[in-house]
Design an enzyme around this catalytic site. Structure first.
Site, PDB file in Angstrom:
ATOM      1  N   ARG A 240       4.481   2.138   0.452  1.00  0.00           N
ATOM      2  CA  ARG A 240       5.304   1.543   1.491  1.00  0.00           C
ATOM      3  C   ARG A 240       4.538   2.337   2.800  1.00  0.00           C
ATOM      4  NH1 ARG A 240       5.748  -2.457  -1.162  1.00  0.00           N
ATOM      5  NH2 ARG A 240       7.980  -3.537  -1.333  1.00  0.00           N
ATOM      6  N   GLU A 269       3.136  -3.344   9.304  1.00  0.00           N
ATOM      7  CA  GLU A 269       2.511  -4.580   8.769  1.00  0.00           C
ATOM      8  C   GLU A 269       3.270  -5.805   9.120  1.00  0.00           C
ATOM      9  OE1 GLU A 269       2.233  -3.176   4.686  1.00  0.00           O
ATOM     10  OE2 GLU A 269       3.236  -4.790   4.090  1.00  0.00           O
ATOM     11  N   HIS A 287      -2.030  -5.446   1.859  1.00  0.00           N
ATOM     12  CA  HIS A 287      -0.738  -5.243   0.757  1.00  0.00           C
ATOM     13  C   HIS A 287      -1.095  -6.305  -0.035  1.00  0.00           C
ATOM     14  CE1 HIS A 287       3.879  -4.778   0.795  1.00  0.00           C
ATOM     15  NE2 HIS A 287       3.274  -4.967  -0.436  1.00  0.00           N
TER      16      HIS A 287
HETATM   17  C1  DGY Z   1       6.159  -5.003  -4.418  1.00  0.00           C
HETATM   18  O1  DGY Z   1       6.304  -5.778  -5.254  1.00  0.00           O
HETATM   19  O2  DGY Z   1       7.233  -4.669  -3.976  1.00  0.00           O
HETATM   20  C2  DGY Z   1       4.885  -5.405  -3.699  1.00  0.00           C
HETATM   21  O3  DGY Z   1       4.639  -4.483  -2.692  1.00  0.00           O
HETATM   22  C3  DGY Z   1       4.720  -6.644  -3.100  1.00  0.00           C
HETATM   23  O4  DGY Z   1       5.572  -6.955  -1.926  1.00  0.00           O
END
Ligand code: DGY
Length: 327
Positions: A240, A269, A287
């Site tokens: 993240r 983001e 992402h």
């Molecule tokens: C997750 O599965 O957490 C990925 O980052 C996609 O959002």
């Protein structure tokens, strides 16, 4: 309130939507962009279930404004966008989508490491811009990947899958730091050595961040941590954005205090810190670490299985707060 009314808050594969509609009374937001927080609150009125992704925030205030909500199913393994404690306190079940994305995300994490260390984006940009004039011994020379030291911060399922790629595919030494140390047999299988966070930062040639985002991990890679890294090191983030202090990272990249970074996630983001956009030594992707078609369908299906089970008397396969089921 109808116990089968749900909101599908984001587009999902048509077959999965059809399955949700066959079992539940679904209000479907098919728009390309997410609902605003106000729209989400309005559309959740009178709904027992929410089918969401990592872009919809489920806060205590939202829960209080939607008292009929019984279950929240996110099509993501990460759940930092959901106030899990607030859900549990209100008896709202939360589910996520672990396991089904582990290998695809690890593939991408490794690809981003390779692209970053071997300066692929920089090379492609230069080529497209007509800047490729001839061969030279040091032209776009990057860092070695095979035989180097792979550092992993956050050794959960995805971290372990990346470690396997490094060890067995590229003959890398693996060092890791995690909240808890792995069992000895798992460490032995991965050839992974547990080290302090400081040692990890000092030793890694390539450091991959795969830890969950929380108040504890917010900006846990900032100026002091970057200062410990090798000037030749690469940093890769597929977890993240908020884990990294992006201003500090941009400064470290600009001043070549670390060699390069590969980022798939960003603190604000889809907005990207402008300081990162102008730097040559950073690979930026939107992402997409879990974005293969089979994996995204599997994530969508698992979220649907959870929602249908939770509202039709079944057993949700991947609950995050199973205590709610027994209360
Ligand atoms: C997750 O599965 O957490 C990925 O980052 C996609 O959002």
């Amino acid at each position: 309130m109808d116990a089968l009314k749900v909101l599908i808050a984001r587009r999902a594969p048509p077959a999965v939507v059809a399955q949700l509609r066959a079992h539940l009374d679904a209000d479907y937001h098919e728009g390309e962009l997410p609902l605003t927080p106000d729209e989400l609150r309005a559309r959740l009125q009178g709904k027992a279930g929410a089918y969401i992704t990592g872009t919809e925030r489920i806060t205590a205030e939202l829960l209080d404004a939607c008292p009929g909500l019984r279950v929240v199913c996110t099509m993501s393994v990460g759940y930092n966008h959901i106030d899990l404690a607030a859900c549990t306190a209100r008896g709202v079940l939360v589910t996520n989508t672990p396991d089904v994305l582990t290998e695809s995300t690890a593939d991408f994490g490794f690809a981003l490491l390779m692209a970053t260390a071997r300066r692929m984006s920089e090379g492609e940009r230069l080529l497209r811009d007509g800047g490729w004039k001839s061969w030279a011994w040091d032209f776009l020379a990057g860092a070695e990947v095979h035989g180097s030291t792979l550092g992993i911060l956050g050794m959960g399922r995805i971290g372990q899958a990346i470690a396997r790629r490094g060890r067995f595919g590229f003959g890398m030494r693996v060092v890791y730091h995690n909240r808890s140390r792995l069992p000895g047999d798992v460490e032995a299988e991965l050839g992974a050595r547990y080290v302090t966070k400081e040692a990890l930062l000092r030793e890694a040639d390539h450091l991959v961040l795969v830890l969950p985002y929380s108040a504890e991990s917010h900006h846990c890679i900032a100026a002091p941590e970057l200062a410990l890294m090798k000037p030749t090191a690469t940093l890769v983030n597929v977890a993240r954005g908020g884990i990294v202090d992006e201003d500090a990272l941009a400064a470290a990249l600009r001043e070549r205090r670390i060699a390069a970074a590969g980022l798939d996630v960003f603190e604000g983001e889809p907005r990207v810190n402008p300081a990162l956009l102008t730097l040559p030594n950073v690979v930026l992707t939107p992402h997409i670490a879990s974005a293969t078609m089979p994996t995204r369908v599997a994530m969508a299906q698992l979220a649907a299985d959870n929602l249908i089970a939770a509202l039709t008397g079944g057993t949700p396969p991947t609950p995050l707060n199973p205590e709610v089921l027994s209360s």
